[in-house]
Design a protein around this motif. Structure first.
Motif, PDB file in Angstrom:
ATOM      1  N   LEU A   1       1.046  -1.076  -0.048  1.00 55.60           N
ATOM      2  CA  LEU A   1      -0.065  -0.246   0.184  1.00 55.60           C
ATOM      3  C   LEU A   1       0.884   1.104  -0.022  1.00 55.60           C
ATOM      4  O   LEU A   1       0.347   2.359  -0.003  1.00 55.60           O
ATOM      5  N   ASP A   2       2.350   1.023  -0.045  1.00 56.94           N
ATOM      6  CA  ASP A   2       2.936   2.079   0.109  1.00 56.94           C
ATOM      7  C   ASP A   2       3.460   2.765  -1.201  1.00 56.94           C
ATOM      8  O   ASP A   2       4.346   2.489  -1.870  1.00 56.94           O
ATOM      9  N   TYR A   3       2.382   3.615  -1.662  1.00 59.64           N
ATOM     10  CA  TYR A   3       2.535   4.124  -3.063  1.00 59.64           C
ATOM     11  C   TYR A   3       1.740   5.513  -2.838  1.00 59.64           C
ATOM     12  O   TYR A   3       0.701   5.613  -2.554  1.00 59.64           O
ATOM     13  N   PRO A   4       2.367   6.589  -3.549  1.00 60.34           N
ATOM     14  CA  PRO A   4       1.694   7.918  -3.561  1.00 60.34           C
ATOM     15  C   PRO A   4       0.721   8.160  -4.494  1.00 60.34           C
ATOM     16  O   PRO A   4       0.244   9.202  -4.608  1.00 60.34           O
ATOM     17  N   GLY A   5       0.470   7.221  -5.317  1.00 61.25           N
ATOM     18  CA  GLY A   5      -0.792   7.413  -6.525  1.00 61.25           C
ATOM     19  C   GLY A   5      -1.799   6.452  -6.244  1.00 61.25           C
ATOM     20  O   GLY A   5      -1.692   5.387  -5.158  1.00 61.25           O
ATOM     21  N   VAL A   6      -2.914   6.602  -6.943  1.00 60.57           N
ATOM     22  CA  VAL A   6      -4.000   5.587  -6.779  1.00 60.57           C
ATOM     23  C   VAL A   6      -4.812   5.531  -8.152  1.00 60.57           C
ATOM     24  O   VAL A   6      -4.311   6.484  -8.865  1.00 60.57           O
ATOM     25  N   GLY A   7      -5.238   4.396  -8.579  1.00 64.27           N
ATOM     26  CA  GLY A   7      -5.863   4.062  -9.778  1.00 64.27           C
ATOM     27  C   GLY A   7      -6.741   5.279 -10.240  1.00 64.27           C
ATOM     28  O   GLY A   7      -7.652   5.364  -9.275  1.00 64.27           O
ATOM     29  N   PRO A   8      -6.843   5.746 -11.610  1.00 65.04           N
ATOM     30  CA  PRO A   8      -7.832   6.688 -11.862  1.00 65.04           C
ATOM     31  C   PRO A   8      -9.196   6.547 -11.662  1.00 65.04           C
ATOM     32  O   PRO A   8     -10.034   7.534 -11.415  1.00 65.04           O
ATOM     33  N   GLU A   9      -9.775   5.194 -11.775  1.00 65.70           N
ATOM     34  CA  GLU A   9     -10.967   4.899 -11.513  1.00 65.70           C
ATOM     35  C   GLU A   9     -11.533   5.103 -10.171  1.00 65.70           C
ATOM     36  O   GLU A   9     -12.701   5.477  -9.829  1.00 65.70           O
ATOM     37  N   HIS A  10     -10.486   4.815  -9.102  1.00 64.82           N
ATOM     38  CA  HIS A  10     -11.058   4.972  -7.742  1.00 64.82           C
ATOM     39  C   HIS A  10     -11.062   6.448  -7.717  1.00 64.82           C
ATOM     40  O   HIS A  10     -11.904   7.306  -6.872  1.00 64.82           O
TER      41      HIS A  10
END
Lengths: 267, 409
Positions: B311-320
């Motif tokens: 979960l250590d990630y500064p972005g997230v999926g665009p659909e979210h």
């Protein structure tokens, strides 16, 4: 102030290619980067590409990554980048900013174009922005008379080259090879083919980048391209230098070698 | 249901999010991938082969487990149903996507795959599929993560993959993706990049969601069969967000089912040491897509932090990002301590050691259950098993009989 069009026209009138030198703004420090860019221009660089250091430069190899990190650690901001572009423009050579997209979007698309133009900058190269995503950018750069430079690659179809070139102004940036930035011992011959394909699509000047590091390579590319772009080779010299004075001497020597290369007559 | 349009447009946009922000050199490969994906979608032979692998290799359908003690003792008496992606071959939901993309790789005639990995689960799944289909495999993994997830590094190597520790930046998942992109732009003729989550340039978000949607479709059918009704809420952890998109996609048209994504709150959002993009980020562009990004005032990516490498990630999926803005899904941070309490609770009440990533979803279910009460029913996507996290958990709970030398610090 010289425009990109004028700089390319001058080189063409002299029967040679234009030399484009790249350095990240703020590398090794904000003040010294402007000094090194001025030194480039004094030794024959026609156009300066002012890099905007970014945390995630996914088109750059280890040399530019290291320089960008150093610039970010020195606290370089997009405001500094615009100021440095302005300083470079005062030498008479056009300054173009090279920036990944997020810092421009965060700054404000219109504000970035407007402030760069006000400082005297000529254009912006956006390596991770393609025409499909560039609606706001096209409007902002047109409104403020900033040249908009996109990249084409050996993998681009003719249809895409046409589309990308139609969105460009100033010049078209042809990536010589499939890969990231960094000096290579030979520049792929796919570059000549790519330049020919771009010429079929546009009358804009075509500059070739990725992998150029020596006067001989510059001379070879100058046979078929309107501009030769050199970045990592300059940066490596600066990274290896023991002092800024030493770095400046090395940058001057390489700029002279490359300037001689783009002026060399066909064999 | 929400009236917002949730399907992506032809260029992979979800409202203002998604799209393609990549070097031009990758455009041709993304177009090729998009065409191969769309052709495969309508090819019955592709569907049949993927279905065969899911049944006979992955072990699908994964069970839906009634977590009776966990629900009674920790979730306010709510009924909690666990979608057991932890029981898949290789130990997580990652295999669902990887098998689909590996089959596409073969269809495109490419011989080599690359992958990024954070927790190592996607790397292990990619190495597994590569071995199965006779492909060369290189996995990029942040050096920090190779230490946190040493067991998975060895698993990948046993499967014949080359693991490249990435020493740039924060040495975690973000930097591994940068390095994988750099490899891909150089080798794209013979290489497919098996991106492991619903991030990145189009068509990755849509394609990965498609391959993960089997989770949600199975879960919906199973919950109806088991209980005769739809759940009140579906909970999943969200790093890049592929397991969450997978389970959400089964319920997205059921407006009465609340969709909850739990992102990593790390030490607490207020400390700045977290991976909560919705609670602590802003819209921007990272790794080829516009989405919520943890960034500073100048658009530089800010390093994320979580006890969970996945979960250590500064972005997230665009659909979210779009589900967030439209209100169809809700997102909330769960900090390290809360996740580890849920981790322990599931171990002790159900005899299941969850991945620390999935423990964030369990912690979310504990909150939801206490709020909704004993009549509520919550489906939790148990996205992975916790074997890989044993060393981290041993440190957290001060279990001192672990061989420290085996995990490098």
């Amino acid at each position: 102030m010289t425009t990109l069009a004028q700089a390319f026209a001058t080189a063409r009138d002299e029967g040679r290619a234009a030399l484009i030198g790249y350095l990240p703004a703020g590398f090794p420090t904000v003040r010294d980067s402007a000094r090194l860019m001025r030194a480039m221009v004094e030794e024959g660089v026609d156009i300066v590409e002012v890099g905007l250091p970014y945390s995630d430069p996914l088109m750059d190899g280890p040399v530019i990554q290291a320089a960008a990190n150093q610039a970010l650690e020195a606290g370089t901001t997009p405001r500094d980048v615009i100021a440095i572009a302005g300083e470079v423009a005062q030498t008479g050579a056009p300054a173009v900013v090279m920036s990944y997209w997020n810092p421009i979007e965060r700054y404000g698309v219109d504000a970035f174009a407007r402030e760069l133009a006000a400082a005297g900058g000529s254009g912006v190269i956006t390596p991770d922005l393609t025409p499909e995503e560039s609606g706001d950018w096209t409007a902002a750069t047109s409104a403020h008379d900033v040249d908009r430079i996109f990249l084409v690659a050996p993998s681009s179809t003719d249809e895409r080259i046409g589309r990308v070139a139609a969105e460009c102004s100033g010049f078209v940036y042809a990536a010589s090879t499939m890969g990231v930035t960094g000096a290579r011992t030979s520049v792929s011959n796919s570059a000549a083919t790519l330049v020919a394909r771009v010429r079929a699509a546009t009358d804009l000047p075509v500059a070739v980048g990725l992998g150029v590091s020596t006067g001989d390579q510059a001379a070879e590319i100058a046979q078929y391209a309107d501009g030769v772009i050199v970045g990592s080779a300059f940066i490596r010299l600066i990274l290896e230098a023991a002092s800024v004075d030493e770095a400046e001497q090395a940058v001057r020597a390489l700029a002279r070698e490359l300037a001689e290369g783009v002026r060399r007559r066909s064999p | 249901m929400s009236s917002a349009k949730l399907e992506s447009d032809v260029r992979g946009h979800y409202g203002p999010y998604g799209g393609r922000f990549v070097p031009e050199a990758l455009t041709a490969a993304l177009d090729e991938l998009d065409a191969a994906f769309r052709a495969a979608l309508v090819d019955p032979a592709f569907g049949a082969e993927l279905d065969r692998l899911q049944r006979t290799y992955t072990g699908r359908p994964s069970p839906l487990t009634d977590a009776i003690r966990f629900g009674q003792e920790h979730c306010g008496g709510a009924r909690v149903l666990l979608k057991r992606e932890d029981l898949n071959h290789t130990g997580s939901h990652k295999i669902n996507n990887v098998l689909g993309q590996a089959l596409l790789t073969v269809r495109m005639g490419k011989k080599r795959v690359i992958a990024e990995t954070g927790a190592g689960q996607h790397g292990v799944a990619s190495a597994t599929a590569a071995a199965l289909m006779g492909l060369d495999c290189t996995v990029y993994m942040g050096e920090e993560d190779t230490r946190r997830q040493a067991l998975n590094v060895v698993r990948m190597q046993l499967l014949g993959a080359t693991v490249v520790p990435v020493t740039a930046g924060a040495r975690t998942l973000k930097d591994a993706i940068n390095e994988a992109m750099r490899d891909w732009v150089t080798t794209v003729d013979e290489t497919h990049y098996i991106l492991g989550t619903v991030t990145g340039p189009s068509p990755f978000p849509e394609m990965v969601r498609h391959f993960q949607s089997v989770i949600g479709h199975e879960a919906r059918e199973q919950v109806l069969e088991l209980t005769g009704r739809l759940p009140d809420a579906v909970a999943a952890c969200v790093g890049g967000g592929s397991n969450a998109m997978g389970i959400f996609s089964g319920f997205i048209d059921d407006g009465e089912v609340a969709l909850w994504g739990f992102e990593a709150g790390g030490d607490g959002v207020e400390t700045g040491r977290h991976a909560a993009r919705f609670a602590g980020g802003a819209p921007g562009v990272l790794h080829g897509a516009r989405t919520y990004v943890m960034q500073d005032e100048w658009g530089q990516t800010v390093p994320s932090h979580s006890i969970s490498a996945g979960l250590d990630y500064p972005g997230v999926g665009p659909e979210h990002a779009w589900l967030h803005d439209t209100g169809r899904a809700h997102y909330s941070p769960v900090n390290d301590a809360e996740a580890m309490s849920a981790f322990e609770a599931l171990c002790r009440t159900e005899g299941i050691i969850p991945a620390i990533e999935s423990a964030h979803a369990l912690a979310g279910a504990m909150r939801l259950g206490r709020e909704l009460g004993p009549d509520a029913m919550i489906v939790v996507n148990l996205s992975g098993r916790g074997d890989k996290d044993v060393a981290t958990a041993a440190r957290w709970f001060d279990l001192d009989d672990v061989d420290e030398s085996a995990e490098g610090r």
